[in-house]
Structure formats: C-alpha cells, structure tokens
Design a protein around this motif. Structure first.
Motif, short mmCIF file in Angstrom:
data_model
loop_
_atom_site.label_atom_id
_atom_site.label_comp_id
_atom_site.label_asym_id
_atom_site.label_seq_id
_atom_site.Cartn_x
_atom_site.Cartn_y
_atom_site.Cartn_z
N LYS A 207 10.48 67.37 36.59
CA LYS A 207 11.46 68.45 36.79
C LYS A 207 12.71 67.69 37.44
CE LYS A 207 8.54 72.50 37.24
NZ LYS A 207 7.92 73.13 38.03
N ILE B 212 13.03 71.07 31.03
CA ILE B 212 12.52 69.73 31.03
C ILE B 212 12.60 69.06 29.75
CG2 ILE B 212 10.48 68.09 31.84
CD1 ILE B 212 9.26 70.37 33.50
N LEU C 110 8.38 74.90 31.19
CA LEU C 110 8.25 74.87 32.67
C LEU C 110 6.71 75.14 32.97
CD1 LEU C 110 11.60 76.37 33.84
CD2 LEU C 110 10.77 73.85 34.01
#
Length: 129
Positions: A47, A53, A81
């Motif tokens: 992250k 991401i 995520l």
C-alpha cells in the motif's frame, strides 16, 4: 475400572490452539474457484498513499516464481484493497502445468531486486472423503 481409566484420560486432555489465519501470512493463494488471495501483511507492504494498489506483477515461465514491484512507472496491474480477486487464468495455467490447487506462494522481500518474490509451495491436495 474402565470408567475410572477413561475419566483420568479426559482429565489430561490438551486443548488445541486456534491456527493462524492465512490472511495473516506473507503469501498469495490461488483457490479452486479461481480466486487469488493476497495476505494482509503483503497488502500492507504494498500500500501507498494512493487509493489503489498498482504494481508490476510477473511470473517465471513455469509459474514457480512470481515477482511484485511497487512504485514503478510500468505498474499496470491493480490489486484490490480487499486482497481478493477473480483470476481464473492463473488457476488454469497452474493446473495445465500440473500443480495442485489451491496453490500457495510464500512471499519475501528481495533487497537486490527491490521487489517481493514468491515461491510456489508444493502442497498436496487434500484427500476427498
């Protein structure tokens, strides 16, 4: 006499400890439904301040080794995520190469390459009962 012996055996029982969850490991797992799960510690390491991401994600020809590089201009792969995504193609490629499913990659940081490297673990399929 037998009941007394059984009672003493039960008094010495040892409790099982709850096993650690797979999401708590530095790993990626591909299951039978074709879903890939990225472990929470790995997600945390990938992250950034961005909302999503984005990484450069690649594999060896035989799929035994995977590599994830973050913060790269070539980042063209988005990891949700949640750490969970449909990835049927990955599962099918692993099966075509003869690997058992679920497949698990243990991840580790490679300082020289500045990337996360995963190695496919040889896991035998659970017997069908």
């Amino acid at each position: 006499m037998r009941k007394a012996k059984e009672k003493s055996e039960f008094e010495n029982m040892i409790r099982f400890q709850m096993p650690g969850r797979g999401a708590g490991k530095m790993q990626i797992q591909v299951n039978r439904q074709g879903e890939a799960y990225f472990g929470k510690p790995l997600l945390d390491a990938l992250k950034t301040e961005k909302e999503q991401i984005w990484v450069e994600f690649s594999h060896s020809e035989d799929y035994r080794i995977i590599e994830i590089k973050k913060d790269r201009e070539e980042a063209d792969f988005r990891i949700p995520l949640s750490g969970r995504m449909k990835f049927q193609e990955w599962k099918e490629e692993l099966q075509n190469l003869g690997y058992g499913i679920p497949a698990e990659y243990r991840m580790g940081w490679n300082e020289e390459r500045k990337s996360w490297i995963g190695r496919l673990q040889e896991v035998a399929e659970a017997p069908m009962v």
